[in-house]
Motif scaffolding. Structure first.
Motif, PDB file in Angstrom:
ATOM      1  N   GLN A 180       0.832  -1.192   0.000  1.00 20.44           N
ATOM      2  CA  GLN A 180       0.000   0.000   0.000  1.00 20.44           C
ATOM      3  C   GLN A 180       0.874   1.252   0.000  1.00 20.44           C
ATOM      4  O   GLN A 180       2.022   1.222   0.425  1.00 20.44           O
ATOM      5  CB  GLN A 180      -0.925   0.010   1.222  1.00 20.44           C
ATOM      6  CG  GLN A 180      -1.860  -1.185   1.304  1.00 20.44           C
ATOM      7  CD  GLN A 180      -2.870  -1.240   0.182  1.00 20.44           C
ATOM      8  OE1 GLN A 180      -3.241  -0.192  -0.371  1.00 20.44           O
ATOM      9  NE2 GLN A 180      -3.317  -2.436  -0.182  1.00 20.44           N
ATOM     10  N   THR A 181       0.333   2.344  -0.475  1.00 25.72           N
ATOM     11  CA  THR A 181       1.113   3.573  -0.645  1.00 25.72           C
ATOM     12  C   THR A 181       1.759   4.036   0.656  1.00 25.72           C
ATOM     13  O   THR A 181       2.943   4.375   0.691  1.00 25.72           O
ATOM     14  CB  THR A 181       0.231   4.694  -1.222  1.00 25.72           C
ATOM     15  OG1 THR A 181      -0.250   4.296  -2.509  1.00 25.72           O
ATOM     16  CG2 THR A 181       1.031   5.980  -1.370  1.00 25.72           C
ATOM     17  N   ASP A 182       0.987   4.058   1.749  1.00 29.79           N
ATOM     18  CA  ASP A 182       1.527   4.572   3.009  1.00 29.79           C
ATOM     19  C   ASP A 182       2.688   3.725   3.513  1.00 29.79           C
ATOM     20  O   ASP A 182       3.741   4.257   3.882  1.00 29.79           O
ATOM     21  CB  ASP A 182       0.425   4.638   4.067  1.00 29.79           C
ATOM     22  CG  ASP A 182      -0.574   5.745   3.805  1.00 29.79           C
ATOM     23  OD1 ASP A 182      -0.298   6.610   2.948  1.00 29.79           O
ATOM     24  OD2 ASP A 182      -1.649   5.749   4.442  1.00 29.79           O
ATOM     25  N   SER A 183       2.504   2.408   3.558  1.00 31.18           N
ATOM     26  CA  SER A 183       3.562   1.550   4.088  1.00 31.18           C
ATOM     27  C   SER A 183       4.782   1.535   3.175  1.00 31.18           C
ATOM     28  O   SER A 183       5.925   1.531   3.647  1.00 31.18           O
ATOM     29  CB  SER A 183       3.038   0.120   4.275  1.00 31.18           C
ATOM     30  OG  SER A 183       2.653  -0.452   3.040  1.00 31.18           O
TER      31      SER A 183
ATOM     32  N   THR B 221       5.708   3.991   1.246  1.00 31.31           N
ATOM     33  CA  THR B 221       6.362   5.296   1.444  1.00 31.31           C
ATOM     34  C   THR B 221       7.275   5.258   2.663  1.00 31.31           C
ATOM     35  O   THR B 221       8.433   5.705   2.609  1.00 31.31           O
ATOM     36  CB  THR B 221       5.312   6.402   1.622  1.00 31.31           C
ATOM     37  OG1 THR B 221       4.493   6.473   0.455  1.00 31.31           O
ATOM     38  CG2 THR B 221       5.980   7.754   1.841  1.00 31.31           C
ATOM     39  N   GLN B 222       6.760   4.724   3.762  1.00 29.19           N
ATOM     40  CA  GLN B 222       7.573   4.597   4.972  1.00 29.19           C
ATOM     41  C   GLN B 222       8.813   3.747   4.718  1.00 29.19           C
ATOM     42  O   GLN B 222       9.917   4.089   5.154  1.00 29.19           O
ATOM     43  CB  GLN B 222       6.746   3.982   6.093  1.00 29.19           C
ATOM     44  CG  GLN B 222       5.700   4.886   6.700  1.00 29.19           C
ATOM     45  CD  GLN B 222       4.961   4.170   7.826  1.00 29.19           C
ATOM     46  OE1 GLN B 222       4.258   3.173   7.618  1.00 29.19           O
ATOM     47  NE2 GLN B 222       5.115   4.666   9.032  1.00 29.19           N
TER      48      GLN B 222
END
Length: 325
Positions: free
Chosen positions: A174-177, A179-180
């Motif tokens: 997913q984008t958020d994970s 990105t992190q």
């Protein structure tokens, strides 16, 4: 000072501790373990071992040990779930030691995820069982996100997902994970002295999705994120098909490859550097490295093991300490 946790007591972890004690390298280590377990394993191996419950050793064949009591008898090669809590306690104490800045790095030996879960003694914050060192240490250090990276000469491979079933990988990209993950890799490599680290990002699907015909994660998640982060100063390449990402030409000038799941990237790295590679946890508030192999229960107590990965893990930890000064 470096801490060493041997991991599963029935495996080769105690052997590694006893055998490293025969070398000058042991003078830099504080081992969190039951002294009796180590002395018993030394006797089985026919090696001399002196235990010192201080924070430094200077004698030959001596090991500095922070004593942690085992729950039940240890038999080399035979798992015992009653000793699972002991394994976690060594990690808890060692982690706190590092958080308190009493040690500069943690080097971990192999543990056995199955026997820890059989003991039914641990659940993470999501109610799931024990999935590995990387996730456990993150929770103990109160860190939301860490990244598992393995390294050998000429290659670093980081993972977007770690110890989860293959059937769950897609929904965890997913984008958020992601990105992190890329932030942690980028800034960690910068902390290691690489000012503009070049990171190759693998696609999730065969042929990186082939324009959506073989999957849409690249089009909808991975590629837009790469484009966005590159506008922010990152140096990302991809997404690229994993089956060609590791060729010599593709790796030229690359500082790290991000694989989407465990077995997408690690078979390549271990083929290139097994017994000479190291597992590094990025994102922790202290340095953590680990051997690249498992508990090898069938080899416990035989002396027929390689010290190469432990030597690499210790050397890599020392190098990271020096780079951070």
């Amino acid at each position: 000072m470096l801490i060493f946790t041997p991991g599963e007591p029935a495996g080769i972890g105690p052997d590694l501790a006893v055998m490293i004690a025969q070398e000058k390298t042991a003078q830099d280590l504080l081992v969190f373990a039951d002294p009796d377990v180590l002395l018993t394993r030394a006797k089985i191996l026919g090696l001399t071992l002196k235990i010192s419950e201080t924070e430094s050793t200077s004698q030959d064949k001596s090991l500095c040990v922070y004593p942690v009591k085992i729950a039940d008898e240890v038999v080399a090669g035979k798992l015992n779930k009653d000793n699972a809590a002991y394994v976690l306690k060594t990690l808890d104490l060692a982690t706190q030691y590092c958080l308190d800045k009493k040690a500069q790095a943690l080097v971990t030996g192999p543990l056995h995820k199955g026997v820890i879960n059989q003991a039914n003694i641990y659940q993470d914050k999501n109610g799931k069982g024990f999935s590995g060192h990387t996730e456990y240490l993150a929770q103990r250090a109160n860190i939301d996100k860490t990244v598992m990276m393995l390294a050998t000469e000429g290659l670093r491979v980081a993972l977007a997902t770690t110890h989860i079933p293959l059937s769950q990988v897609s929904k965890n990209i997913q984008t958020d994970s992601l990105t992190q993950t890329l932030h942690i890799i980028h800034y960690s490599l910068q902390g290691y002295g690489l000012q503009n680290p070049k990171i190759v990002v693998c696609g999730l699907n065969p042929h990186a999705g082939e324009d959506g015909y073989l999957g849409r994660e690249e089009i909808e998640i991975i590629n837009p994120l790469i484009k966005k982060l590159n506008t922010q100063g990152f140096n990302l390449v991809g997404s690229v098909p994993a089956d060609t990402a590791f060729t010599p030409d593709a790796l030229r000038g690359v500082d790290c490859v991000l694989a989407m799941y465990h077995d997408q990237g690690l078979p390549v790295l271990k083929t290139l550097g097994f017994k000479k590679s190291v597992n590094v946890t990025l994102g922790l508030p202290f340095i953590r490295t680990s051997v690249d192999h498992g508990t090898a229960l069938n080899l416990a107590g035989t002396g027929n093991i390689s010290m190469g990965s432990l030597h690499t893990a210790i050397a890599y930890a020392k190098d990271l300490i020096n780079r951070g000064k």
